[in-house]
Structure formats: C-alpha cells, structure tokens
Design a protein around this motif. Structure first.
Motif, mmCIF file in Angstrom:
data_model
loop_
_atom_site.group_PDB
_atom_site.id
_atom_site.type_symbol
_atom_site.label_atom_id
_atom_site.label_comp_id
_atom_site.label_asym_id
_atom_site.label_seq_id
_atom_site.Cartn_x
_atom_site.Cartn_y
_atom_site.Cartn_z
ATOM 1 N N VAL A 39 -7.052 12.341 3.991
ATOM 2 C CA VAL A 39 -5.658 12.353 4.432
ATOM 3 C C VAL A 39 -5.418 11.264 5.468
ATOM 4 C CG1 VAL A 39 -3.841 13.724 5.524
ATOM 5 C CG2 VAL A 39 -5.524 14.842 4.020
ATOM 6 N N ALA A 40 -4.392 10.453 5.243
ATOM 7 C CA ALA A 40 -3.916 9.506 6.250
ATOM 8 C C ALA A 40 -2.677 10.103 6.895
ATOM 9 C CB ALA A 40 -3.583 8.159 5.613
ATOM 10 N N LEU A 41 -2.610 10.068 8.215
ATOM 11 C CA LEU A 41 -1.461 10.615 8.937
ATOM 12 C C LEU A 41 -0.857 9.536 9.815
ATOM 13 C CD1 LEU A 41 -1.089 14.064 10.624
ATOM 14 C CD2 LEU A 41 -0.471 12.008 11.885
ATOM 15 N N SER A 42 0.458 9.403 9.741
ATOM 16 C CA SER A 42 1.164 8.425 10.576
ATOM 17 C C SER A 42 2.531 8.976 10.927
ATOM 18 C CB SER A 42 1.320 7.097 9.836
ATOM 19 O OG SER A 42 2.079 6.180 10.608
ATOM 20 N N SER A 99 4.689 -6.399 -4.263
ATOM 21 C CA SER A 99 3.649 -6.495 -3.237
ATOM 22 C C SER A 99 3.378 -5.136 -2.599
ATOM 23 C CB SER A 99 4.067 -7.507 -2.169
ATOM 24 O OG SER A 99 3.105 -7.582 -1.141
ATOM 25 N N LEU A 100 4.443 -4.395 -2.322
ATOM 26 C CA LEU A 100 4.289 -3.058 -1.755
ATOM 27 C C LEU A 100 3.521 -2.145 -2.705
ATOM 28 C CD1 LEU A 100 7.892 -2.646 -0.353
ATOM 29 C CD2 LEU A 100 5.818 -2.377 1.012
ATOM 30 N N GLY A 101 3.823 -2.246 -3.991
ATOM 31 C CA GLY A 101 3.120 -1.434 -4.970
ATOM 32 C C GLY A 101 1.635 -1.740 -5.005
ATOM 33 N N GLU A 102 1.292 -3.018 -4.872
ATOM 34 C CA GLU A 102 -0.124 -3.402 -4.856
ATOM 35 C C GLU A 102 -0.810 -2.886 -3.598
ATOM 36 O OE1 GLU A 102 -3.774 -5.017 -5.909
ATOM 37 O OE2 GLU A 102 -1.995 -4.473 -7.076
ATOM 38 N N ARG A 103 -0.129 -2.968 -2.462
ATOM 39 C CA ARG A 103 -0.700 -2.443 -1.218
ATOM 40 C C ARG A 103 -0.894 -0.931 -1.305
ATOM 41 N NH1 ARG A 103 3.449 -4.568 2.790
ATOM 42 N NH2 ARG A 103 4.058 -6.181 1.318
ATOM 43 N N ALA A 104 0.085 -0.244 -1.920
ATOM 44 C CA ALA A 104 -0.035 1.204 -2.084
ATOM 45 C C ALA A 104 -1.230 1.547 -2.974
ATOM 46 C CB ALA A 104 1.251 1.777 -2.673
ATOM 47 N N ARG A 105 -1.431 0.769 -4.037
ATOM 48 C CA ARG A 105 -2.581 1.022 -4.924
ATOM 49 C C ARG A 105 -3.886 0.943 -4.153
ATOM 50 N NH1 ARG A 105 -6.404 -1.623 -7.327
ATOM 51 N NH2 ARG A 105 -5.679 -3.666 -6.604
ATOM 52 N N ARG A 106 -4.019 -0.091 -3.327
ATOM 53 C CA ARG A 106 -5.253 -0.247 -2.546
ATOM 54 C C ARG A 106 -5.379 0.840 -1.485
ATOM 55 N NH1 ARG A 106 -3.683 -5.866 -2.590
ATOM 56 N NH2 ARG A 106 -3.086 -5.646 -0.389
ATOM 57 N N PHE A 107 -4.257 1.192 -0.861
ATOM 58 C CA PHE A 107 -4.268 2.226 0.180
ATOM 59 C C PHE A 107 -4.769 3.547 -0.393
ATOM 60 C CE2 PHE A 107 -2.209 5.611 2.644
ATOM 61 C CZ PHE A 107 -2.506 5.228 3.947
ATOM 62 N N PHE A 108 -4.295 3.902 -1.580
ATOM 63 C CA PHE A 108 -4.669 5.187 -2.161
ATOM 64 C C PHE A 108 -6.024 5.147 -2.879
ATOM 65 C CE2 PHE A 108 -0.062 6.054 -1.631
ATOM 66 C CZ PHE A 108 -0.196 7.201 -0.851
ATOM 67 N N GLU A 109 -6.708 4.048 -2.793
ATOM 68 C CA GLU A 109 -8.126 4.051 -3.144
ATOM 69 C C GLU A 109 -8.958 4.603 -1.995
ATOM 70 O OE1 GLU A 109 -8.947 0.021 -4.151
ATOM 71 O OE2 GLU A 109 -8.154 0.180 -6.194
ATOM 72 N N ARG A 110 -8.407 4.502 -0.778
ATOM 73 C CA ARG A 110 -9.108 4.997 0.421
ATOM 74 C C ARG A 110 -8.658 6.397 0.827
ATOM 75 N NH1 ARG A 110 -7.446 1.728 4.690
ATOM 76 N NH2 ARG A 110 -5.910 0.668 3.383
ATOM 77 N N TYR A 111 -7.427 6.743 0.501
ATOM 78 C CA TYR A 111 -6.867 8.045 0.889
ATOM 79 C C TYR A 111 -6.260 8.721 -0.333
ATOM 80 C CZ TYR A 111 -7.267 5.916 5.501
ATOM 81 O OH TYR A 111 -7.757 5.285 6.626
ATOM 82 N N ASP A 112 -6.275 10.059 -0.307
ATOM 83 C CA ASP A 112 -5.668 10.814 -1.401
ATOM 84 C C ASP A 112 -4.178 11.008 -1.178
ATOM 85 O OD1 ASP A 112 -8.100 11.354 -2.937
ATOM 86 O OD2 ASP A 112 -8.675 12.580 -1.202
#
Length: 480
Positions: free
Chosen positions: A267-270, A366-379
């Motif tokens: 879980v990422a929390l912000s 670009s945002l979609g690509e960043r989201a893809r990478r982000f959700f490789e690290r977090y569920d």
C-alpha cells in the motif's frame, strides 16, 4: 437466511432486498411503499429525488410482481426502486440536466446504463438531482434547488452525483447510478458516507455518445456497501457492440460475494500526492489513520505518491475542450442560460488549438506509463477523496483550504481529477468523521482495468472499519 417482510428496512442491503423480492418474502409493491414513505419523510429536507412519479412507480412495481407470479425469469435488481441520475436519459422521463434550457425535456430513449439497470428489473421512480449540466462538485441548479447533506443539512452533498449519494445515505433508494469526470462519483460518496466507484474507461460503456474516444468521463455505480456496489457494477458493466471502447470482461466478473484480504498488500499512502494540492487538516488526519487499519490486517504501508506532473494541465485542457465543443453553441445563443462558473469553463476552450489538445493527450499517455510503473511496486494507492469535508451548502465551492485560496470551482477537486487522467479506477469508501460529525472518505486507487481487485480490497477495508454503518439522524422533525 432470506429476510421476511418485517425484517427488511430501508437500511437493508440491496442484495437482501432483491433476494426477498425474488423469493416472494416481500412484494415489489411493498418494497416500493417502504421507500416512498421514506422519500415523503425526508426528501423535502434533503432534496435528492426529483421528477418523482409515484403512479408510474406503482405501475412498475405491479408489473414486477406480475412477472414473478407468471414464473418469468427475472434479473438481479428485480423489484428494487431506482432513481436515475438526471443526466442519464430514461425514455419517457424528464431529463433536465439541471439546466433551465432543458426544463421541459423528456427523453425518447434510454442511455445504455439505464437500459441495463431497467433490464435487470429495477423499478423506475424518478431522477436524482445534479448541478447544472453536471458541472461542479456541489449539487444545486435553478430548477430543483440545492441537495443537502443528510448528515448535516447545512452542508453540501457533493456532486455532480450529489442527489444519488444523498438519496442513498438517507435511505430513499438501495442503489444509485452516477457519472464521474473530475470526481462526480467519488466526491459525493465521501461527503455522504457511501461508496462510489469511478471505473476504468470502457468498463461501463456509454451509448449514445458523440465521441467514444473521450477519456475523462465515465458512468459508474454507487451504494451503501462495497458488495452492493459490486452488484450494480455487475449489471452495468460488460461489452457492448454499440461502443468500440467497451472492455470485454462480462459484468458477472464483478458480482458479489467479495473475498478480499489485506494481508501482504503493498500500500502506498499519500495525503497530497507530493504537494500537488492543499488538503484540510482533519481530512488529512482521517486518511493518515487508515494506515493503521491496513497494517493491522497484515498489509505493508509506505508513504509514497504517484508522480502526477502534467496531470492538472491535461485535465483542465481536455475539460475545457469538451465543454466548449458540447455547450459552446448553446452559450453563444443563450449567454444568460448558464451559471457563471460553467460559462467561464466553456469559454476557456474557445482558443484551444489542436496542439493544445495533442499536448494534453501526450501528458495523459505519460501519466498512464508512470501509473503502470508505480503499480508494479504497489498494489493500491490511498489518498483523500475530497480535499475538504462537506462545506457550506450556500456556497458554490470552498474558497479556501487551510487559508490557501481556491480561485475556481475546480481548484479544490484536484485530489479527484488528478487521478482521472491517470486512467486508473478508484473508489471512495467511508473512513471517518470530522469533529463536527461530517463524513470523510478515503480514495483507493488500483491499476487500470483492475476493478475486481479494487472491490476486494475496498470490501476488506470496509469490513474492518464499519464506518459506513453510521446513519444520518433524519428522524427528528426540524425545529421551527
């Protein structure tokens, strides 16, 4: 065990109501009467249901009972009273869009989302109130007036699906449909202590539409619980030959029961997506508290945020472009026919160029690509739904957060619209209350097209907190 007639109340789950009707423990007419009694008792104060037609609703309930009596096969919403968002067209019913320009408009056909809900057996009773042309996250318009928050009638119910959320929260309907561009399913859910899902583009297909490739606006479900929301999603989701953008997963993919677990979840929390927006201190506190809920269930929580650089520019450009294309000619003919904030938003699109729109779409990519990478690290990602708790219903929007000015009716919605342009599905789930007793939701975001996983996580969280079980006190007569 299936509830008996006397067991069912307006607060029973939609699933329990549907099961009781299907097994003839209660008739559709009796269930309708329960809800009409509630509407008469509280709607004059809340103002969530509009264009109510009791006679047609009774005819619909009688037809539902007759179908059961004849042994016909019925759908999963058979006999449930339902009011459609007043921007979703239902054949034969007024659809005003909250605009005086459509005051007398009666729809000639069903939107696809309406068609699917009706086909599943719901009994149409009316519509739910919206802001003018569904613009803004506060529900008021010149035709029907302001929808009030059931937890405090002096506060906003949010928007644009504010009538839907308030009707759910006050027990007037068991389920509700809505739509979301910049938070219109999520924000009112947070304000009214119910559940609202913004699905991935194409999950709930739109028809008819003037632009199937428009990626910011979606339709979706609302409910008082995550499992009831999953029930409605299972009805309105699924592929359609009428929309080339529709996703292939059948609606049954999302049907309850849900069996989510939080153990092992990353879980990422912000609270502010790295300083992307100002957030009220009480709201931030409620969101921060949810870390302990997830950790107690075995999840691993980190403070981290998705990089949303360029998201605001992309959203504002695409919104202005869409609004100008949709309403520009009407505004030119009737400049006095629009509220000032909406007129300004439409005019903001007049000087956009093809290059501006292209840049906005590149930023979304670009945002979609960043989201893809982000959700490789977090569920999942946790963040505020709304940057403020429910605000004064007599104001169009909050003009400051923690003393920081909010210049337009969009500024305070960044916590929602910055997620819109990532393409990720997100859900608002009740999480707590302010010291004044105003609801606060938490927004849970998942990777694109991961609605089933998102529902399971939201359900597991809901079962631990039970915040959504706190009901508004509308049974006391207002003081004179």
């Amino acid at each position: 065990m299936t509830p008996t007639t006397t067991d069912l109340t307006i607060w029973s789950s939609a699933r329990a109501m549907a099961a009781a009707v299907a097994t003839k423990q209660i008739s559709a007419r009796e269930l309708l009467d329960l809800h009409l009694d509630r509407i008469r008792a509280v709607n004059p104060r809340v103002n969530a249901i509009v264009s109510l037609d009791e006679e047609r609703a009774r005819d619909g309930a009688a037809a539902a009972d007759e179908a059961l009596a004849q042994g016909e096969r019925v759908g999963p919403l058979h006999g449930l009273p339902h009011a459609f968002k007043d921007t979703h067209e239902a054949a034969g019913w007024p659809t005003t869009f909250g605009s005086p320009l459509r005051h007398d408009y009666v729809s000639r056909r069903d939107d696809l989302v309406v068609e699917r809900i009706r086909r599943a057996g719901a009994v149409t009773i009316g519509k739910t109130n919206v802001p003018e042309w569904a613009a803004g996250s506060h529900t008021f318009n010149p035709i029907f007036g302001t929808t009030r928050n059931p937890y405090d009638l002096t506060r906003s119910a949010g928007g644009s699906s504010g009538g839907a959320a308030a009707a759910l929260a006050s027990g007037m309907v068991p389920l509700a449909d809505g739509s979301d561009m910049g938070g219109s399913l999520r924000n009112p859910a947070s304000f009214c202590n119910v559940v609202g899902l913004r699905p991935s583009v194409g999950r709930v297909p739109k028809w008819p539409a003037t632009n199937y490739w428009e990626l910011t606006s979606v339709s979706g479900p609302m409910a008082r619980t995550v499992e009831d929301l999953a029930l409605l999603l299972s009805v309105v989701a699924g592929p359609s030959r009428r929309n080339v953008m529709s996703l292939d997963d059948p609606g049954a993919t999302f049907a309850p029961p849900l069996e989510g677990r939080l153990a092992g979840l990353r879980v990422a929390l912000s609270t502010d997506l790295g300083g992307a927006f100002e957030v009220d201190r009480q709201v931030a506190h409620v969101v921060e508290q949810q870390a302990a809920v997830f950790e107690s269930a075995g999840a691993h929580v980190e403070h981290a945020h998705l990089d949303v650089t360029g998201a605001e520019q992309a959203f504002r450009t695409l919104r202005a472009w869409l609004f100008q294309a949709t309403y520009g000619q009407m505004l030119a003919k009737r400049p006095d026919g629009f509220k000032a904030s909406l007129a300004d938003n439409i005019r903001a699109g007049e000087h956009l160029t093809g290059a501006d729109v292209w840049t906005a779409q590149q930023r979304m990519t670009s945002l979609g690509e960043r989201a893809r990478r982000f959700f490789e690290r977090y569920d999942v990602l946790l963040l505020p739904v709304s940057q403020v708790p429910p605000f004064d219903a007599d104001e169009e929007y909050p003009h400051a957060i923690n003393g920081r000015a909010q210049e337009t009716y969009l500024d305070w919605m960044r916590s929602n619209f910055l997620i819109t342009v990532t393409g990720c599905p997100s859900i608002s789930v009740p999480a707590g209350f302010t010291s004044e007793g105003w609801p606060v939701g938490v927004q849970i975001v998942a990777p694109p097209k991961a609605e089933r996983r998102l529902l399971e996580v939201a359900h597991a969280f809901e079962q631990l907190t039970r915040v959504g079980e706190r009901r508004p006190d509308l049974d006391q007569e207002p003081s004179s």
